[in-house]
Design a protein around this motif. Structure first.
Motif, PDB file in Angstrom:
ATOM      1  N   ASP A 382      38.459  28.857  38.668  1.00  0.00           N
ATOM      2  CA  ASP A 382      39.619  29.526  39.243  1.00  0.00           C
ATOM      3  C   ASP A 382      39.561  31.044  39.095  1.00  0.00           C
ATOM      4  N   ALA A 383      38.486  31.558  38.497  1.00  0.00           N
ATOM      5  CA  ALA A 383      38.274  33.007  38.427  1.00  0.00           C
ATOM      6  C   ALA A 383      37.333  33.488  39.527  1.00  0.00           C
ATOM      7  N   MET A 384      36.825  32.555  40.353  1.00  0.00           N
ATOM      8  CA  MET A 384      35.797  32.868  41.340  1.00  0.00           C
ATOM      9  C   MET A 384      36.379  33.104  42.737  1.00  0.00           C
ATOM     10  N   THR A 385      35.815  34.078  43.456  1.00  0.00           N
ATOM     11  CA  THR A 385      36.051  34.277  44.887  1.00  0.00           C
ATOM     12  C   THR A 385      34.689  34.287  45.568  1.00  0.00           C
ATOM     13  N   PHE A 386      34.569  33.527  46.647  1.00  0.00           N
ATOM     14  CA  PHE A 386      33.278  33.340  47.312  1.00  0.00           C
ATOM     15  C   PHE A 386      33.344  33.889  48.731  1.00  0.00           C
TER      16      PHE A 386
END
Length: 653
Positions: A382-386
């Motif tokens: 939930d800390a990731m942006t892709f």
């Protein structure tokens, strides 16, 4: 095109045709509908769809169903305009950001009354924050063109008006005020001279907005830049004179989803839910073309070509995000050596290998690679942006890893950077010197992990790091970072209690509180503040109210060192027992057995999965062969008499 991007939240996927039916079914089909509600909130919803989803949320709440993993937050709303239309949009949008929002709305134009009355319903509700949704048409603004002194008095009067509301609403010392900047009117009476003359409506509003920003900078309050939002979409479209005249609605309903999304980003950031890592695809995302097919000379980057400049803007955006602490990673279906060539050799590349914390270029599916990136960085999904130009890859990640944020991208790469930033994935409520260094912290940690995997001998590896652990009581300089770490730490967090800066300041002066900020440095660099501990005296016990740690230092025996120092401090204070609790949050399973591993005995286990543990101070054994030097700055407790000189508490055991 830009207005459509913002008015339709085009960075979010389009809702399914059966959206309304799914909302109707949710409260009855699922005992714990939280995950499904959050999934439905993840689409680009219009005003009617937000209302439908908010009804489903309220129905589930009334039926006593759990909204987990949504985190509860109580928001008060006061306004000098009509605000009731905001509530459904805010409740539904908050679910998108992981928040179960409960709104308490003041009456129309009752802001000052609600703030000053000690028994107002809003104050009795003790909200976590209050949104001061003010509109310039409801404030005592009097235009005095050319009269600088009168203009100064008007600005001072308005800011004093706002200050009285802020102080009244914060009577309990804990409620945070969210101040809105004022969206200025479209119409001007002097044309371009409006900006030059003191006392015009435009110059008054500009001065008030600067005053609001200054107040936020000097307090624990937050700023919601509605003025900037209105200017982004166009003031003429933002303001709807007919709606104001008919119903005192402060902006066009077209932009209600956008307003709600920006407001809820702030609330989510306050609860530590901002993204921390940007994962980049390469081909046709970071550069134009396919490096494996087109070769180094065939890919398109750089000035002089519209496509090249569009992809250069993506790189510039990534670098600017990195400068403010966002970690960069790569996930590309490619041969590793080929994928790295542009970073090493292309003269127009802005991004270089040393900007990338984790470089995953292989032929695995991207879901596998993203999980590996999260694990290597010790961050949650939930800390990731892709960011990926390929809709098939975006759809795959949304399906397999719904915790990962995946912005929709338009066909035109010139809008990639704008779309990424419009999504607000990296919203911040504070910014510190450590934030500037965060990307380096995570990058250094990835190098440590890689070295550890090569070394094999964990003890020898840890010893080679030459670690220094520094423990210091809470104090003003570290206060903002302490509050930030408390709000953002979710995985290694025993109780998930949250404290604002104001509450941290109160703890600093409490003689029955031990508040520690813990820092770690090693041969790779300074990790900054990595742990916070709060103990509250209860007779001869210390209740461990909060114990959290950055996951990037897992496996380095920091928790053993902190416990050793706690035991030593407890003995000096005449404390007989340490009592700690574990409260499951849905995200902190990592520390479920934390106290058992440290030698505590189980006191109690509750039906909700929470546990209580105890450790007799006299029976505690010092940790053997800790691979670090331990230093203290200041005292063990917050009382003046407990201050002591720098030393290692290990020597007292």
């Amino acid at each position: 095109m830009s207005q459509t991007l913002y008015s339709t939240l085009a960075w979010l996927p389009t809702p399914p045709l059966e959206f309304t039916a799914l909302c109707r079914a949710l409260p009855t089909d699922s005992a714990d509908p939280g995950p499904q509600l959050q999934a439905l909130a993840g689409f680009g919803l219009d005003e009617n769809q937000l209302t439908r989803l908010s009804r489903a949320i309220e129905q589930a709440r009334q039926d006593g169903r759990s909204l987990a993993p949504l985190v509860p937050f109580r928001l008060g709303i006061v306004s000098n305009a009509t605000s009731h239309f905001l509530v459904p949009a805010l409740v539904a949008t908050a679910a998108r950001h992981g928040i179960a929002l409960d709104c308490i709305e003041a009456g129309f134009d009752q802001a000052m009354q609600e703030a000053l009355a000690p028994d107002s319903p809003l104050k009795l509700a003790q909200p976590d924050a209050v949104l001061l949704a003010l509109d310039y048409r409801g404030l005592p603004l009097r235009a005095t063109p050319g009269d600088a002194e009168a203009a100064r008095q008007t600005v001072a009067a308005v800011l004093d008006h706002v200050d009285r509301m802020r102080h009244g609403l914060r009577a309990n010392g804990k409620t945070i005020c969210i101040l809105q900047t004022l969206a200025r009117p479209v119409e001007t009476h002097f044309g371009s001279l409006d900006l030059v003359l003191p006392g015009t409506l435009r110059s008054l509003i500009d001065a008030i907005n600067r005053g609001l920003a200054e107040r936020v900078a000097a307090s624990n309050d937050l700023l919601f830049d509605v003025a900037g939002l209105a200017e982004t979409v166009g003031l003429a479209d933002w303001h709807a004179p007919t709606l104001w005249n008919m119903a005192k609605l402060p902006f066009a309903s077209t932009f209600l989803p956008l307003y709600a999304d920006h407001a809820c980003r702030l609330i989510a950031a306050l609860r530590g839910k901002s993204r921390r890592c940007l994962i980049l695809d390469l081909d046709n995302t970071v550069w134009g073309g396919v490096i494996g097919d087109d070769g180094l000379e065939g890919i398109v980057i750089g000035p002089g070509d519209p496509t090249g400049e569009a992809h250069l803007a993506v790189q510039q955006t990534a670098l600017r995000l990195r400068e403010r602490g966002v970690v960069l990673a790569v996930s590309s279906k490619n041969t590793d050596e080929i994928a790295r060539r542009p970073f090493r050799e292309h003269p127009e590349m802005l991004l270089r290998e040393d900007h990338i914390a984790i470089f995953q270029a292989n032929w695995n599916d991207k879901a596998t690679n993203i999980k590996a990136i999260a694990e290597a960085l010790s961050l949650g999904l939930d800390a990731m942006t892709f960011l990926d130009d390929n809709p098939v890859e975006r759809g795959l990640i949304r399906r397999l890893l719904p915790q990962v944020a995946v912005p929709e991208l338009p066909d035109d790469p010139a809008l990639y950077a704008r779309t990424l930033l419009a999504g607000g994935y990296f919203e911040a409520v504070t910014f510190s010197a450590e934030d500037r260094q965060r990307a380096d912290f995570y990058q250094d940690n990835a190098r440590r992990i890689a070295l550890q995997q090569q070394a094999g001998d964990v003890d020898g590896y840890l010893a080679s790091l030459a670690m220094t652990l520094t423990i210091q009581p809470f104090e003003a300089t570290g206060r903002a970072r302490i509050a930030q770490l408390i709000s953002k730490s979710n995985q290694f967090n025993l109780t998930s209690r949250r404290y604002s800066e104001a509450e941290v300041a109160e703890l600093e002066g409490d003689p029955d509180c031990l508040g520690w900020q813990v820092r770690l440095a090693d041969s790779f660099g300074d990790n900054g503040m990595i742990s916070v501990v709060i103990c509250l005296r209860s007779g001869s016990d210390w209740q461990i109210d909060t114990w959290l740690m950055s996951c990037r230092v897992l496996g380095r025996r920091v928790e053993e060192a902190v416990l050793q120092e706690l035991v030593a401090a407890a003995r000096r204070q005449g404390i007989e027992r340490l009592v700690g609790g574990y409260r499951p949050s849905g995200r902190n399973q990592l520390v479920e057995e934390h106290y058992r591993k440290l030698g505590f005995e189980l006191l109690d286990r509750h039906p909700d999965g929470s546990t209580e543990w105890t450790l007799n101070v006299d029976d505690a054994e010092p940790a053997a062969n800790l691979p670090m030097e331990i230093r203290h700055l200041g005292g063990a407790m917050n009382s003046p008499e407990s201050q002591r000189s720098t030393q290692s508490a290990a020597s007292l055991l």
